[in-house]
Design an enzyme around this catalytic site. Structure first.
Site, mmCIF file in Angstrom:
data_model
loop_
_atom_site.group_PDB
_atom_site.id
_atom_site.type_symbol
_atom_site.label_atom_id
_atom_site.label_comp_id
_atom_site.label_asym_id
_atom_site.label_seq_id
_atom_site.Cartn_x
_atom_site.Cartn_y
_atom_site.Cartn_z
ATOM 1 N N ASP A 27 5.805 -2.673 5.238
ATOM 2 C CA ASP A 27 6.733 -3.591 4.442
ATOM 3 C C ASP A 27 6.749 -5.053 5.045
ATOM 4 O O ASP A 27 6.483 -5.281 6.481
ATOM 5 C CB ASP A 27 8.089 -2.742 4.685
ATOM 6 C CG ASP A 27 9.020 -3.742 3.445
ATOM 7 O OD1 ASP A 27 8.535 -4.134 2.588
ATOM 8 O OD2 ASP A 27 10.199 -3.323 3.521
ATOM 9 N N ASN A 75 8.207 0.266 -7.131
ATOM 10 C CA ASN A 75 7.342 -0.926 -7.115
ATOM 11 C C ASN A 75 6.783 -1.275 -8.620
ATOM 12 O O ASN A 75 6.520 -2.406 -8.793
ATOM 13 C CB ASN A 75 6.128 -0.927 -6.115
ATOM 14 C CG ASN A 75 6.665 -1.097 -4.842
ATOM 15 O OD1 ASN A 75 5.911 -0.450 -3.646
ATOM 16 N ND2 ASN A 75 7.783 -1.594 -4.215
HETATM 17 C C1 IPE Z 1 8.677 0.393 0.491
HETATM 18 O O1 IPE Z 1 8.713 -0.977 0.628
HETATM 19 C C2 IPE Z 1 7.393 0.797 -0.180
HETATM 20 C C3 IPE Z 1 6.166 0.363 0.345
HETATM 21 C C4 IPE Z 1 5.987 -0.054 1.528
HETATM 22 C C5 IPE Z 1 4.878 0.439 -0.550
HETATM 23 P P1 IPE Z 1 9.804 -1.665 -0.499
HETATM 24 O O2 IPE Z 1 9.742 -3.099 -0.122
HETATM 25 O O3 IPE Z 1 9.495 -1.263 -1.613
HETATM 26 O O4 IPE Z 1 10.996 -1.067 -0.191
HETATM 27 P P2 IPE Z 1 12.811 -1.565 -0.282
HETATM 28 O O5 IPE Z 1 12.725 -2.144 -1.450
HETATM 29 O O6 IPE Z 1 12.833 -2.592 0.830
HETATM 30 O O7 IPE Z 1 13.350 -0.359 0.036
HETATM 31 C C1 IPE Z 2 5.261 -4.240 1.276
HETATM 32 O O1 IPE Z 2 5.551 -5.581 1.226
HETATM 33 C C2 IPE Z 2 4.377 -4.135 0.213
HETATM 34 C C3 IPE Z 2 4.636 -3.191 -1.003
HETATM 35 C C4 IPE Z 2 5.890 -2.705 -1.128
HETATM 36 C C5 IPE Z 2 3.712 -3.239 -2.127
HETATM 37 P P1 IPE Z 2 6.854 -6.274 0.277
HETATM 38 O O2 IPE Z 2 6.186 -6.742 -0.983
HETATM 39 O O3 IPE Z 2 7.796 -5.413 0.070
HETATM 40 O O4 IPE Z 2 7.242 -7.328 1.146
HETATM 41 P P2 IPE Z 2 8.914 -7.826 1.289
HETATM 42 O O5 IPE Z 2 9.575 -6.550 1.564
HETATM 43 O O6 IPE Z 2 9.199 -8.315 0.210
HETATM 44 O O7 IPE Z 2 8.777 -8.672 2.479
HETATM 45 MG MG MG Z 3 9.577 -4.766 1.023
#
Ligand code: IPE
Ligand code: IPE
Ligand code: MG
Length: 249
Positions: A27, A75
């Site tokens: 993340d 997502n």
């Molecule tokens: C969790 O990250 C999913 C992945 C790393 C693929 P998210 O960014 O989607 O999760 P939340 O929204 O912070 O819970």
């Molecule tokens: C994790 O990074 C990747 C996916 C969930 C696909 P994020 O895209 O959630 O990055 P943040 O949490 O917005 O920084």
């Molecule tokens: Mg995230």
């Protein structure tokens, strides 16, 4: 030479005490990009470089199963442009990493609602899984369009169907049977769960499987997560006392 001695910084790890299965919630890509006034997609691109580093390091030190949370069922709700960029990146990653996987005896596996992925990604995924299916050094599992709750619902449906058809009696339903009906049936539960970017949540990842995983949350954003920090976490993992509810006698 032991594999642990070949990796810089890994020589103080006890090879016998390594986690068999490491799972990672990758993340922080978006925040990494935002901090640099870049498009979120740039964060995902840089994040895929971290994936390469962590896959390579895991294989070098002898991790048997590495499971990466790459895209959740939730997502799909992100803007179409971001979803589409992530899918393009995933397709490219799978093609570019084939040689590395073959050279390093890495088997690719995927869990999640894979039929929701775009057609070209499904094809590339299937081809890559087929190409690497006999590799035994490490299983790299990508969680794609993955959500633990929907996995659990599918498991309940499958077991209920078998019970209705008279294939199993309800007395036979136990923890092993449940595990064997999950997407993760071909791997042990994670010993270690890492989440980057500091969020204190699980975000629908492997809810059943992490019942006794050791959890490490680092504030580092995924694109900045390094081999050194990974090795440091593994070192700390080795100092944890995994009691599984018991006490030492
Ligand atoms: C969790 O990250 C999913 C992945 C790393 C693929 P998210 O960014 O989607 O999760 P939340 O929204 O912070 O819970
Ligand atoms: C994790 O990074 C990747 C996916 C969930 C696909 P994020 O895209 O959630 O990055 P943040 O949490 O917005 O920084
Ligand atoms: Mg995230």
């Amino acid at each position: 030479m032991n594999s642990d001695q070949t990796v810089h910084g890994a020589c103080d790890l006890d090879p016998a005490g390594l986690p068999v299965h490491v799972a990672i919630i990758m993340d922080g890509n978006g925040r990494w990009a935002k901090k640099r006034l870049l498009n979120r997609v740039k964060g995902h691109e840089q994040g895929s470089e971290t994936v390469r580093t962590i896959v390579r390091t895991s294989r070098e030190i002898g991790i048997r199963y590495l499971t990466l949370y790459a895209f959740s069922t939730e997502n799909w709700e992100r803007p179409k442009s971001e979803v589409s960029a992530l899918m393009t990146l995933l397709n490219r990653f799978l093609i570019n990493e084939r040689k590395e996987m073959q050279d390093n005896d890495i088997r690719l596996f995927a869990i999640g609602q894979l039929d929701r992925l775009p057609e070209p990604v499904i094809t590339t995924l299937k081809e890559t899984m087929k190409l690497t299916r006999d590799n035994k050094g490490m299983q790299l599992t990508l969680s794609l369009s993955y959500g633990s709750r929907s996995e659990i619902v599918d498991m309940v449906r499958a077991i209920a169907r078998e019970a209705c058809q008279g294939k199993i009696s309800t007395e036979l339903i136990n923890e092993n049977l449940v595990s064997s009906h999950l997407n993760t049936c071909n791997m042990p539960d994670p010993d270690l769960l890492i989440r980057t970017s500091g969020e204190m949540r699980i975000s629908n990842f492997l809810l059943w499987q992490i019942a006794y995983s050791e959890i490490f949350i680092t504030k580092t954003l995924w694109p900045d997560f390094s081999k050194e920090e990974y090795l440091q976490i593994l070192k700390e993992y080795q100092s944890r006392d995994r009691r599984f509810g018991k006490i030492k006698t």
